[in-house]
Design a protein around this motif. Structure first.
Motif, PDB file in Angstrom:
ATOM      1  N   PRO A 129       0.798  -1.230   0.000  1.00 44.71           N
ATOM      2  CA  PRO A 129       0.000   0.000   0.000  1.00 44.71           C
ATOM      3  C   PRO A 129       0.828   1.276   0.000  1.00 44.71           C
ATOM      4  O   PRO A 129       0.515   2.225  -0.716  1.00 44.71           O
ATOM      5  CB  PRO A 129      -0.828  -0.127   1.286  1.00 44.71           C
ATOM      6  CG  PRO A 129      -0.894  -1.581   1.550  1.00 44.71           C
ATOM      7  CD  PRO A 129       0.418  -2.137   1.084  1.00 44.71           C
ATOM      8  N   VAL A 133       0.737   4.102  -3.166  1.00 46.11           N
ATOM      9  CA  VAL A 133       0.388   5.510  -3.065  1.00 46.11           C
ATOM     10  C   VAL A 133       1.469   6.388  -3.677  1.00 46.11           C
ATOM     11  O   VAL A 133       1.193   7.329  -4.413  1.00 46.11           O
ATOM     12  CB  VAL A 133       0.149   5.894  -1.586  1.00 46.11           C
ATOM     13  CG1 VAL A 133       0.009   7.403  -1.445  1.00 46.11           C
ATOM     14  CG2 VAL A 133      -1.097   5.206  -1.052  1.00 46.11           C
ATOM     15  N   ARG A 160     -12.011   0.243  -3.692  1.00 42.68           N
ATOM     16  CA  ARG A 160     -11.163   0.964  -2.731  1.00 42.68           C
ATOM     17  C   ARG A 160     -10.231   0.009  -1.998  1.00 42.68           C
ATOM     18  O   ARG A 160      -9.064   0.337  -1.731  1.00 42.68           O
ATOM     19  CB  ARG A 160     -12.038   1.733  -1.739  1.00 42.68           C
ATOM     20  CG  ARG A 160     -12.766   2.930  -2.342  1.00 42.68           C
ATOM     21  CD  ARG A 160     -13.437   3.770  -1.259  1.00 42.68           C
ATOM     22  NE  ARG A 160     -14.067   4.954  -1.816  1.00 42.68           N
ATOM     23  CZ  ARG A 160     -15.346   5.059  -2.124  1.00 42.68           C
ATOM     24  NH1 ARG A 160     -16.143   4.010  -1.941  1.00 42.68           N
ATOM     25  NH2 ARG A 160     -15.837   6.172  -2.631  1.00 42.68           N
ATOM     26  N   SER A 164      -6.143  -0.202  -2.099  1.00 42.82           N
ATOM     27  CA  SER A 164      -5.369  -0.024  -0.871  1.00 42.82           C
ATOM     28  C   SER A 164      -4.433  -1.191  -0.604  1.00 42.82           C
ATOM     29  O   SER A 164      -3.692  -1.191   0.376  1.00 42.82           O
ATOM     30  CB  SER A 164      -6.316   0.157   0.326  1.00 42.82           C
ATOM     31  OG  SER A 164      -7.002  -1.041   0.616  1.00 42.82           O
ATOM     32  N   ARG A 166      -5.383  -4.655  -0.565  1.00 42.18           N
ATOM     33  CA  ARG A 166      -5.970  -5.870   0.004  1.00 42.18           C
ATOM     34  C   ARG A 166      -6.029  -6.988  -1.033  1.00 42.18           C
ATOM     35  O   ARG A 166      -6.276  -6.758  -2.202  1.00 42.18           O
ATOM     36  CB  ARG A 166      -7.391  -5.598   0.504  1.00 42.18           C
ATOM     37  CG  ARG A 166      -7.500  -4.589   1.631  1.00 42.18           C
ATOM     38  CD  ARG A 166      -6.989  -5.141   2.953  1.00 42.18           C
ATOM     39  NE  ARG A 166      -7.598  -4.442   4.072  1.00 42.18           N
ATOM     40  CZ  ARG A 166      -7.219  -3.243   4.492  1.00 42.18           C
ATOM     41  NH1 ARG A 166      -6.234  -2.618   3.876  1.00 42.18           N
ATOM     42  NH2 ARG A 166      -7.809  -2.677   5.530  1.00 42.18           N
ATOM     43  N   LEU A 211      -9.397   7.333  -3.449  1.00 41.20           N
ATOM     44  CA  LEU A 211      -8.560   6.910  -2.339  1.00 41.20           C
ATOM     45  C   LEU A 211      -8.405   7.979  -1.281  1.00 41.20           C
ATOM     46  O   LEU A 211      -7.697   7.801  -0.310  1.00 41.20           O
ATOM     47  CB  LEU A 211      -7.165   6.493  -2.838  1.00 41.20           C
ATOM     48  CG  LEU A 211      -7.154   5.370  -3.859  1.00 41.20           C
ATOM     49  CD1 LEU A 211      -5.730   4.921  -4.123  1.00 41.20           C
ATOM     50  CD2 LEU A 211      -7.975   4.192  -3.374  1.00 41.20           C
ATOM     51  N   GLU A 213      -9.120  10.205   1.892  1.00 42.35           N
ATOM     52  CA  GLU A 213      -9.720   9.875   3.178  1.00 42.35           C
ATOM     53  C   GLU A 213     -11.042  10.615   3.341  1.00 42.35           C
ATOM     54  O   GLU A 213     -11.204  11.747   2.889  1.00 42.35           O
ATOM     55  CB  GLU A 213      -8.782  10.273   4.321  1.00 42.35           C
ATOM     56  CG  GLU A 213      -7.481   9.478   4.317  1.00 42.35           C
ATOM     57  CD  GLU A 213      -6.587   9.853   5.491  1.00 42.35           C
ATOM     58  OE1 GLU A 213      -5.498   9.254   5.597  1.00 42.35           O
ATOM     59  OE2 GLU A 213      -6.978  10.748   6.250  1.00 42.35           O
TER      60      GLU A 213
END
Length: 214
Positions: A129, A133, A160, A164, A166, A211, A213
């Motif tokens: 992750p 980014v 999402r 990230s 997963r 992405l 927040e």
């Protein structure tokens, strides 16, 4: 048994990666080569489950090797994972655009390395992750993409989580879904966003501003 080809021009790195992978009960290194040209030749000959390629190699770099093994024009593409010293390598995005399914840093530990190989072989590439980014920050100024059809709320949730970093199993746990349902949602997301793999899905999500927040 997951069959892996390792390509890196530094002998100590190549040997270290091969030793770490061979130590796993379910992984076998079938070739370890020092340049991109040999990587392409051996990968085409051996058809390994995963090709772990360095970016900077002699004779043919990892970007071109990736394009020849996994690019859009390849009829029967192989699975390529890029391994790099991300901070100093400006060609990572080019490799991903050429068809690489995922990437690792060279200082990844043995557990993460093995996890990444297993995930890639299963079509569920592991993406760090924090690295994702930083890589996707390149797209901050690009125009937001438009999906071919609106994504459902559930597809957005899956999107999402994929972006990230997963895995499908983690997404299934987080969203209380079955593994097959996650795969169905991911297939629909790729169709609607015109993406081919999890890296492209993550890039699309970043460009779309999904992405940020809450």
């Amino acid at each position: 048994m997951i069959r892996v080809l390792v390509a890196d021009d530094q002998q100590i790195v190549r040997a270290g990666l091969a030793a770490l992978l061979d130590a796993q009960d379910d992984i076998a290194v079938v070739a370890a080569v020092s340049n991109g040209r040999d990587a392409v030749d051996e990968a085409r000959r051996l058809r390994p489950d995963v090709c772990l390629l360095d970016i900077r190699m002699p004779l043919m770099d990892g970007v071109e090797a990736t394009r020849r093994l996994a690019g859009p024009q390849v009829a029967d593409p192989l699975v390529v994972v890029v391994i790099t010293t991300f901070d100093s390598d400006e060609h990572v995005y080019a490799a991903l655009a050429a068809g690489a399914r995922g990437f690792l840093l060279k200082d990844a530990g043995p557990d993460l390395l093995a996890q990444a190989v297993r995930a890639a072989a299963a079509g569920d590439a592991l993406i760090d992750p924090s690295v994702t980014v930083r890589l996707l920050d390149r797209f901050a100024s690009t125009a937001p993409p438009t999906p071919a059809a609106p994504l459902t709320d559930r597809e957005l949730a899956v999107l999402r989580l994929v972006a990230s970093g997963r895995t499908n199993a983690e997404i299934a746990t987080d969203l209380h879904l079955g593994a097959s349902t996650v795969k169905t949602h991911l297939a629909a997301i790729m169709a609607k966003t015109d993406t081919r793999n999890r890296v492209e899905v993550a890039r699309w999500a970043f460009q779309a501003g999904l992405l940020a927040e809450d």
